[in-house]
Write an enzyme that holds these catalytic residues in place. Structure first.
Site, short mmCIF file in Angstrom:
data_model
loop_
_atom_site.label_atom_id
_atom_site.label_comp_id
_atom_site.label_asym_id
_atom_site.label_seq_id
_atom_site.Cartn_x
_atom_site.Cartn_y
_atom_site.Cartn_z
N TYR A 131 16.67 7.66 21.19
CA TYR A 131 17.26 8.69 20.32
C TYR A 131 17.52 9.99 21.07
O TYR A 131 18.53 10.67 20.83
CB TYR A 131 16.41 8.90 19.05
CG TYR A 131 16.69 7.80 18.04
CD1 TYR A 131 17.81 7.87 17.20
CD2 TYR A 131 15.90 6.66 17.97
CE1 TYR A 131 18.11 6.84 16.33
CE2 TYR A 131 16.19 5.62 17.10
CZ TYR A 131 17.31 5.72 16.28
OH TYR A 131 17.62 4.69 15.43
N ASN A 141 27.21 8.17 9.18
CA ASN A 141 26.93 8.68 10.52
C ASN A 141 25.75 9.64 10.53
O ASN A 141 25.53 10.38 9.57
CB ASN A 141 28.18 9.36 11.10
CG ASN A 141 29.32 8.39 11.25
OD1 ASN A 141 29.12 7.19 11.18
ND2 ASN A 141 30.52 8.91 11.44
N HIS A 190 22.58 7.69 5.98
CA HIS A 190 21.60 7.17 6.95
C HIS A 190 20.87 8.27 7.70
O HIS A 190 20.38 8.06 8.80
CB HIS A 190 22.30 6.18 7.90
CG HIS A 190 22.80 4.95 7.20
ND1 HIS A 190 23.79 4.14 7.69
CD2 HIS A 190 22.41 4.39 6.01
CE1 HIS A 190 24.01 3.14 6.84
NE2 HIS A 190 23.19 3.27 5.81
N CYS A 224 2.72 15.56 15.78
CA CYS A 224 2.80 16.66 14.83
C CYS A 224 1.75 17.74 15.16
O CYS A 224 0.58 17.41 15.38
CB CYS A 224 2.56 16.10 13.43
SG CYS A 224 2.51 17.31 12.14
C1 BJW Z 1 37.68 2.94 14.47
C2 BJW Z 1 37.88 3.64 15.63
C3 BJW Z 1 38.79 4.68 15.56
C4 BJW Z 1 36.46 2.16 16.10
N1 BJW Z 1 39.41 4.94 14.41
N2 BJW Z 1 38.25 3.13 13.31
C5 BJW Z 1 18.39 -9.13 5.86
C6 BJW Z 1 17.19 -8.60 6.34
C7 BJW Z 1 16.86 -7.24 6.20
C8 BJW Z 1 17.73 -6.40 5.56
C9 BJW Z 1 18.91 -6.94 5.11
C10 BJW Z 1 19.25 -8.27 5.23
N3 BJW Z 1 20.45 -8.49 4.67
C11 BJW Z 1 20.88 -7.31 4.20
C12 BJW Z 1 19.95 -6.38 4.45
C13 BJW Z 1 20.02 -4.98 4.15
C14 BJW Z 1 20.45 -4.18 5.35
C15 BJW Z 1 21.86 -4.58 5.72
O1 BJW Z 1 22.83 -4.16 5.12
N4 BJW Z 1 22.03 -5.45 6.74
C16 BJW Z 1 23.35 -6.01 7.08
C17 BJW Z 1 23.77 -5.49 8.45
C18 BJW Z 1 23.23 -7.50 7.04
N5 BJW Z 1 20.37 -2.81 4.94
C19 BJW Z 1 19.27 -2.10 5.07
O2 BJW Z 1 18.27 -2.52 5.62
C20 BJW Z 1 19.33 -0.73 4.43
N6 BJW Z 1 18.20 -0.52 3.59
C21 BJW Z 1 17.95 -1.31 2.54
O3 BJW Z 1 18.66 -2.23 2.22
O4 BJW Z 1 16.81 -0.94 1.85
C22 BJW Z 1 16.31 -1.86 0.87
C23 BJW Z 1 15.35 -2.79 1.55
C24 BJW Z 1 14.01 -2.42 1.58
C25 BJW Z 1 13.09 -3.27 2.19
C26 BJW Z 1 13.52 -4.47 2.80
C27 BJW Z 1 14.89 -4.81 2.81
C28 BJW Z 1 15.78 -3.96 2.17
C29 BJW Z 1 19.27 0.37 5.50
C30 BJW Z 1 20.42 0.28 6.44
C31 BJW Z 1 20.22 1.33 7.55
C32 BJW Z 1 21.32 1.21 8.61
N7 BJW Z 1 20.93 1.98 9.73
C33 BJW Z 1 21.86 2.11 10.85
C34 BJW Z 1 21.13 2.83 12.01
C35 BJW Z 1 21.01 4.33 11.70
C36 BJW Z 1 20.17 5.03 12.71
C37 BJW Z 1 20.82 5.10 14.07
O5 BJW Z 1 21.94 5.62 14.20
O6 BJW Z 1 20.18 4.65 15.02
O7 BJW Z 1 23.04 2.82 10.43
S1 BJW Z 1 22.51 0.55 11.43
C38 BJW Z 1 24.12 1.16 11.80
O8 BJW Z 1 25.09 0.51 10.92
C39 BJW Z 1 24.12 2.64 11.38
C40 BJW Z 1 25.45 2.79 10.72
O9 BJW Z 1 25.45 3.92 9.86
C41 BJW Z 1 25.61 1.48 10.00
C42 BJW Z 1 27.05 1.15 9.66
O10 BJW Z 1 27.82 0.97 10.80
P1 BJW Z 1 29.32 1.51 10.87
O11 BJW Z 1 29.33 2.98 10.75
O12 BJW Z 1 30.16 0.75 9.93
O13 BJW Z 1 29.69 1.19 12.40
P2 BJW Z 1 30.23 -0.19 13.03
O14 BJW Z 1 30.01 -0.09 14.49
O15 BJW Z 1 29.72 -1.38 12.34
O16 BJW Z 1 31.80 -0.13 12.73
C43 BJW Z 1 32.65 0.82 13.35
C44 BJW Z 1 34.06 0.59 12.82
O17 BJW Z 1 34.91 1.59 13.35
C45 BJW Z 1 34.66 -0.76 13.24
O18 BJW Z 1 35.22 -1.39 12.08
C46 BJW Z 1 35.77 -0.38 14.23
O19 BJW Z 1 36.89 -1.26 14.16
C47 BJW Z 1 36.14 0.99 13.76
N8 BJW Z 1 36.68 1.92 14.77
N9 BJW Z 1 37.06 3.05 16.63
C48 BJW Z 1 39.12 4.15 13.31
N10 BJW Z 1 39.09 5.41 16.67
ZN ZN Z 2 2.03 15.73 10.46
#
Ligand code: BJW
Ligand code: ZN
Length: 249
Positions: free
Chosen positions: A69, A103, A120, A149
């Site tokens: 990070y 983001n 997020h 901390c």
């Molecule tokens: C352009 C471009 C240009 C390029 N112009 N376009 C099975 C097991 C466990 C969990 C799950 C499961 N199945 C589902 C889940 C839930 C899970 C989930 O959704 N998983 C799926 C991936 C399958 N979700 C969670 O776990 C969430 N919490 C939750 O559900 O809580 C309830 C729960 C409790 C207890 C147990 C289980 C569930 C939390 C999700 C947190 C996501 N965190 C991250 C990391 C953040 C921290 C960090 O930055 O390190 O968030 S993961 C990552 O993905 C980040 C992003 O915000 C997120 C979305 O990604 P994004 O922004 O869409 O990016 P990309 O790379 O995927 O896409 C980029 C796009 O841009 C592409 O389409 C390109 O084509 C395009 N592009 N250049 C325009 N110039």
């Molecule tokens: Zn503390």
């Protein structure tokens, strides 16, 4: 980039619209030099999310996760909002504008946007896992190993949402309100596969909004979008703003 011809139906919806929601993902910051997660050059192509982006990984190897990070924060510190982020600020001249972003890079705020929900979290903030005291990134900028901390000695983690964690605060309910209220929902630079965030454009559609996708390639959302515009958001959003300006004057 050549001047785009926009669909007539879209221009009509834009002319009538009062409220816009921009639901954004990593792709909008790609032109600022910040890597996306998925795809050829994505972070998850080289690194394993299960080793870096969940709480158990942090507890197992806090120094490694912290270092990752810190590395990403340095990139974010050195980056600048691009023409996509800036165009969204410009839309505020003619519309009520909401942003619901996945983001963590703070670039919408640095560009000058006002109503932003960070689904997020943000890597410019940290908090103690035990007493929840907040620490900003600048005060911990030079820590190479995970800091503790000063109040309770607990581990300090980035204020981002990892896999398996619930979204914090009101970011999701407020984004749902935006989705229900908006006339047009722009889905910009996201693969739209991470839930619950990906429900936001679906809610907007269910409540009657016109869904416009802007991405360099088709995504999970393309089949349900009313209009998909393929290209870089930093090039397309300013052109949409120019169109809006001619329609609203
Ligand atoms: C352009 C471009 C240009 C390029 N112009 N376009 C099975 C097991 C466990 C969990 C799950 C499961 N199945 C589902 C889940 C839930 C899970 C989930 O959704 N998983 C799926 C991936 C399958 N979700 C969670 O776990 C969430 N919490 C939750 O559900 O809580 C309830 C729960 C409790 C207890 C147990 C289980 C569930 C939390 C999700 C947190 C996501 N965190 C991250 C990391 C953040 C921290 C960090 O930055 O390190 O968030 S993961 C990552 O993905 C980040 C992003 O915000 C997120 C979305 O990604 P994004 O922004 O869409 O990016 P990309 O790379 O995927 O896409 C980029 C796009 O841009 C592409 O389409 C390109 O084509 C395009 N592009 N250049 C325009 N110039
Ligand atoms: Zn503390």
């Amino acid at each position: 980039m050549e001047k785009l011809e926009f669909k007539k139906e879209f221009a009509e919806r834009l002319k009538k619209a009062d409220t816009l929601l921009f639901f954004t993902g990593a792709g909008i910051s790609a032109e600022s030099g910040i890597a996306t997660f998925r795809g050829k050059d994505g972070l998850w192509n080289k690194l394993k999310p299960e080793e870096l982006a969940n709480f158990n990984a942090f507890m197992k190897n806090p120094d490694m996760v912290w270092e990752w990070y810190q590395y990403r924060r340095q990139i974010v510190d050195e980056s600048k909002p691009n023409n996509g982020h800036k165009a969204i600020v410009d839309f505020e001249k003619f519309f009520k504008v909401y942003i619901s972003t996945q983001n963590v890079d703070n670039l919408h705020a640095r560009a000058g946007s006002t109503k932003i929900e960070e689904l997020h979290g943000s890597i410019v903030r940290n908090f103690c896992i035990d007493c929840k005291t907040f620490y900003n990134h600048q005060e911990l900028k030079f820590e190479k190993k995970v800091p503790h901390c000063e109040k309770c000695n607990g581990l300090i983690r980035p204020d981002v949402v990892w896999f398996g964690e619930n979204l914090r605060g009101d970011a999701f309910p407020n984004s749902e309100k935006f989705a229900k209220e908006c006339d047009i929902c722009f889905v910009v630079g996201t693969s739209a596969i991470v839930y619950p965030a990906a429900y936001i454009p679906q809610t907007a559609k269910n409540y009657g909004a016109y869904i416009v996708e802007i991405n360099i390639e088709p995504t999970e959302l393309t089949y349900s979008a009313d209009y998909s515009i393929f290209g870089k958001s930093g090039e397309i959003l300013p052109q949409i703003f120019n169109l809006a300006a001619t329609l609203k004057i």
